[in-house]
Design a protein around this motif. Structure first.
Motif, PDB file in Angstrom:
ATOM      1  N   ALA A  59       0.834  -1.209   0.000  1.00 15.43           N
ATOM      2  CA  ALA A  59       0.000   0.000   0.000  1.00 15.43           C
ATOM      3  C   ALA A  59       0.868   1.258   0.000  1.00 15.43           C
ATOM      4  CB  ALA A  59      -0.928  -0.011   1.216  1.00 15.43           C
ATOM      5  N   LEU A  60       1.937   1.227   0.763  1.00 16.35           N
ATOM      6  CA  LEU A  60       2.813   2.394   0.827  1.00 16.35           C
ATOM      7  C   LEU A  60       3.534   2.618  -0.490  1.00 16.35           C
ATOM      8  CD1 LEU A  60       4.021   4.660   2.531  1.00 16.35           C
ATOM      9  CD2 LEU A  60       5.747   3.032   3.354  1.00 16.35           C
ATOM     10  N   ALA A  61       4.040   1.561  -1.090  1.00 21.25           N
ATOM     11  CA  ALA A  61       4.739   1.694  -2.373  1.00 21.25           C
ATOM     12  C   ALA A  61       3.808   2.245  -3.442  1.00 21.25           C
ATOM     13  CB  ALA A  61       5.313   0.348  -2.803  1.00 21.25           C
ATOM     14  N   ASP A  62       2.542   1.858  -3.409  1.00 17.76           N
ATOM     15  CA  ASP A  62       1.576   2.365  -4.390  1.00 17.76           C
ATOM     16  C   ASP A  62       1.351   3.874  -4.262  1.00 17.76           C
ATOM     17  OD1 ASP A  62       1.176  -0.134  -5.468  1.00 17.76           O
ATOM     18  OD2 ASP A  62      -0.668  -0.537  -4.337  1.00 17.76           O
ATOM     19  N   ALA A  63       1.609   4.422  -3.084  1.00 19.51           N
ATOM     20  CA  ALA A  63       1.345   5.851  -2.849  1.00 19.51           C
ATOM     21  C   ALA A  63       2.474   6.757  -3.325  1.00 19.51           C
ATOM     22  CB  ALA A  63       1.091   6.081  -1.359  1.00 19.51           C
ATOM     23  N   TRP A  64       3.641   6.191  -3.648  1.00 15.95           N
ATOM     24  CA  TRP A  64       4.811   7.029  -3.929  1.00 15.95           C
ATOM     25  C   TRP A  64       4.998   7.494  -5.372  1.00 15.95           C
ATOM     26  CZ3 TRP A  64       7.726  10.095  -1.262  1.00 15.95           C
ATOM     27  CH2 TRP A  64       7.912   9.881   0.102  1.00 15.95           C
ATOM     28  N   PRO A  65       4.667   6.738  -6.395  1.00 16.73           N
ATOM     29  CA  PRO A  65       5.103   7.108  -7.750  1.00 16.73           C
ATOM     30  C   PRO A  65       4.801   8.542  -8.165  1.00 16.73           C
ATOM     31  CG  PRO A  65       4.261   4.878  -7.771  1.00 16.73           C
ATOM     32  CD  PRO A  65       3.982   5.420  -6.407  1.00 16.73           C
ATOM     33  N   GLY A  66       3.584   9.012  -7.931  1.00 19.85           N
ATOM     34  CA  GLY A  66       3.255  10.378  -8.327  1.00 19.85           C
ATOM     35  C   GLY A  66       4.025  11.428  -7.555  1.00 19.85           C
TER      36      GLY A  66
END
Length: 469
Positions: free
Chosen positions: A297-304
């Motif tokens: 979940a945390l990794a999904d929040a970072w790209p943008g």
């Protein structure tokens, strides 16, 4: 012509705009989300109000969010095109120059210009607050201390925001290593204003750096209503609460706080707190099944948030999240973009130098740790361990990098390096259970069973002593 609440002259503002501006400064110093609404209200009343536009730009730039900075750049550029800057007051022109330096990516020039403002106007609360954050983002402990300390004589005990200035000073004292004085000043700041979350934060940092985790938990527990809600800084103080829990070995408590508070973070500052906590658990061998879903979940929040280079300190935490989630390819892609970024000449862009000197080696080391290439981690981090401050953050935040280095030395069998690192830590913070447990791990590796047992007993005694208070 009018004046703000601290007696400083301002131009281009109606009486209503000044009221909103003064309230916005109060909200800013309390770290409350209402600062945006009050700033916008001031600009609705007086769209070309110089200090209102300056405040709006700082708010957009000091979040370290790429999109916020982009919006600030457009709005401030439009403001500058609309006005005749020669008609501004000297202090206002100086702020415009400082904002423009920050818009151009030059943190150091911005900090210097803000310092020049406070020499002439020590009661400029915005210059102090913005400069304090710039010093934090550049990891400049001396300026964190002296920017505020040099202005204190311009304030009085009965000033509305004197306590907030003390809170900033307490944090600067802590980062500069003056722990006794920091605690004294921080406690006074909170005495003057119980909801000064930055002052509370300064005291918490002081306890962290001294290994006084029991005192830290009790201090935060006693003031829970003052810092845990109604502020955009509450997640960071909850992160500190988790650090105390980890120091005492209470992993379930840290994870409970993570799930109830940190996991819902939205801003870069909140996401990096989440990554920093999970990474510490990862270093201590917390099982992947226990952390997998949290990492995903945390990794999904970072790209943008890191789609383009902006602040190397954020990049490090994004890489932690990717590696923790098993997405090493994403971490490598981010690193590749930063490698291309630093190859281009960018005069005056502070983040470029941060990325080159510290950000890239740290990110590469985190990937190497994820691959269990522990000698590579040591090769990357040991040479830069005394200048990691150059890419910002606090001592407490950057300790994740130091712990990564130590853990790699232990796991990689680099016992001489591990001995140096453990010795340094114990002699600075002999009351830290973590440090004694690492002494025990090193003794185990060296076959010194009695020494390992003694170190573990010492760690256990410290946890019990802290619980008793």
């Amino acid at each position: 012509m009018t004046t703000d609440q601290h007696g400083l002259a301002m131009s281009g503002a109606s009486a209503a705009a000044v009221r909103h501006y003064d309230q916005a400064i109060d909200e800013l110093l309390h770290f409350r989300v209402e600062v945006d609404a009050e700033t916008n209200a001031a600009l609705t009343e007086s769209p070309d109000f110089p200090m209102g536009n300056v405040l709006s730009a700082y708010l957009g730039l000091l979040t370290t969010e790429v999109e916020d900075a982009r919006t600030a750049r457009v709005r401030f550029g439009a403001f500058r095109r609309r006005i005749d800057e020669t008609s501004l007051l000297p202090r206002e022109r100086a702020h415009v120059a400082a904002v423009q330096a920050l818009l151009d990516g030059d943190f150091l020039t911005c900090g210097r210009l803000l310092g020049e403002i406070t020499v002439r106007h020590p009661r400029d609360a915005l210059a102090l607050a913005a400069g304090h954050q710039v010093d934090f983002f550049t990891g400049d402990a001396r300026s964190l201390r002296d920017r505020i300390g040099g202005a204190l004589s311009g304030w009085r005990e009965d000033d509305r925001h004197f306590g907030h200035v003390l809170g900033m000073y307490a944090f600067g004292l802590e980062e500069a290593g003056h722990y006794d004085r920091s605690e004294q000043v921080g406690l006074r700041a909170v005495e003057l204003n119980a909801r000064d979350v930055w002052g509370i934060h300064a005291v918490v940092h002081t306890y962290e750096m001294q290994g006084r985790f029991g005192d830290g938990v009790r201090y935060l527990d006693a003031r829970l209503p003052d810092w845990s809600a109604g502020t955009f800084f509450n997640i960071h103080n909850w992160w500190h609460y988790c650090l105390y829990a980890l120091e005492s070995g209470d992993v379930p408590r840290a994870l409970a706080v993570y799930d109830s508070v940190l996991a819902d973070g939205q801003s870069c500052m909140e996401l990096l707190d989440a990554a920093a906590l999970l990474w510490r658990l990862h270093l201590e061998g917390s099982g992947q099944p226990e952390l997998d879903e949290r990492w995903r979940a945390l990794a999904d929040a970072w790209p943008g948030r890191v789609s383009e280079p902006f602040y190397a300190f954020n990049d490090m935490h994004a890489v932690m999240a990717y590696v923790g989630a098993g997405r090493v390819g994403d971490a490598e892609k981010l690193i590749a973009t930063r490698e291309a970024y630093v190859l281009e000449p960018r005069p005056g862009v502070t983040n470029r130098d941060m990325t080159l000197r510290v950000g890239l080696p740290v990110c590469r080391a985190i990937v190497a740790f994820g691959r269990q290439d522990y000698p590579a981690v040591v090769d990357l981090l040991y040479p830069i361990r005394h200048r990691i401050n150059e890419f910002g953050g606090s001592h407490a935040q950057r300790d994740a990098v130091q712990k990564t280095l130590l853990e790699a030395a232990l796991r990689g069998g680099l016992q001489d390096v591990a001995r140096v690192l453990v010795s340094e830590r114990i002699n600075v913070r002999p009351c830290s259970p973590y440090n004694w447990l690492k002494q025990a791990a090193l003794a185990d590796a060296l076959g010194r069973d009695a020494e390992a047992a003694t170190a573990r007993l010492r760690a256990g005694d410290l946890v019990r002593d802290a619980a008793r208070g």
